[in-house]
Design an enzyme around this catalytic site. Structure first.
Site, PDB file in Angstrom:
ATOM      1  CG  HIS A  63      -1.793  -1.127   1.373  1.00 44.91           C
ATOM      2  ND1 HIS A  63      -2.180  -1.636   2.585  1.00 44.91           N
ATOM      3  CD2 HIS A  63      -2.409  -1.901   0.445  1.00 44.91           C
ATOM      4  CE1 HIS A  63      -2.984  -2.671   2.404  1.00 44.91           C
ATOM      5  NE2 HIS A  63      -3.131  -2.856   1.111  1.00 44.91           N
ATOM      6  CE  LYS A  72       2.534   3.122   5.632  1.00 46.00           C
ATOM      7  NZ  LYS A  72       1.339   2.460   5.158  1.00 46.00           N
ATOM      8  CE1 TYR A 132      -0.007  -0.195   9.166  1.00 47.11           C
ATOM      9  CE2 TYR A 132      -1.626  -0.682  10.858  1.00 47.11           C
ATOM     10  CZ  TYR A 132      -0.930  -1.054   9.726  1.00 47.11           C
ATOM     11  OH  TYR A 132      -1.165  -2.271   9.167  1.00 47.11           O
ATOM     12  CG  ASP A 168      -4.273  -5.656  -0.143  1.00 48.52           C
ATOM     13  OD1 ASP A 168      -4.451  -4.491  -0.562  1.00 48.52           O
ATOM     14  OD2 ASP A 168      -3.904  -5.910   1.016  1.00 48.52           O
TER      15      ASP A 168
END
Length: 182
Positions: A63, A72, A132, A168
């Site tokens: 991603h 991140k 995250y 995905d």
């Protein structure tokens, strides 16, 4: 806690805490604003914290976000994951480089992933929680997914994928993602 530069991905860092262990278990600092500042990361820039739970073999990724992207800080807070970062910033000196980390709840290490890099992971333990810390609010219109089995990425996933989301599974190739980001 210390921050170690990841040479294969410009601007990426591995944050290595020092868990304090005793008979009860451990205590660990998982984020330190001063350490982040020391490597040029603005701790106040983070806007959102999220967590995912995955079972053994679950694969999430690859991603990234279009537009400005998103930086991140990723940590496996429980269990263990095989974590992958790919630099997809065309102007980067490490463009198309890949780095693999084994993140675990035992070490509490975190990886800082600069905006413009793709990220994914596979759960190695029966249960794995991944935290995250993200620098922008999520905008689903900017989501980009790359097939986890794209031959150009050649990621050596350690387990056969037990479960991959529909999104995905339908992800395009690396070439398509790079074209989308232009």
């Amino acid at each position: 806690m210390k921050a170690v530069a990841v040479p294969s991905i410009a601007g990426a860092y591995l944050f290595q805490p020092t868990p304090h262990r005793d008979d009860r278990g451990f205590f660990s600092r998982t984020f330190d604003a001063d350490v982040a500042k020391s490597v040029g990361i603005d701790p106040a820039a983070f806007a959102q914290d999220s967590v995912s739970r995955s079972h053994r073999g679950v694969l999430r990724g690859m991603h990234l976000r279009s537009g400005a992207g998103e930086a991140k800080l990723v940590r496996c807070s429980f269990g263990e994951v095989f974590d992958v970062v790919v630099d997809l910033r065309p102007g980067s000196p490490t463009f198309r480089n890949r780095e693999i980390f084994r993140l675990s709840g035992e070490t509490q290490e975190s990886v800082y992933i600069p905006a413009g890099c793709a990220h994914g992971f596979q759960a190695l333990s029966e249960v794995a929680d991944v935290s995250y810390r993200i620098d922008r609010a999520h905008d689903p219109d900017e989501d980009v997914a790359i097939a986890h089995d794209d031959p150009e990425l050649a990621i050596p996933w350690p387990l056969p994928p037990a479960l991959v989301s529909a999104r995905d599974s339908a992800a395009g190739s690396l070439a398509e993602a790079l074209e989308t980001r232009r």
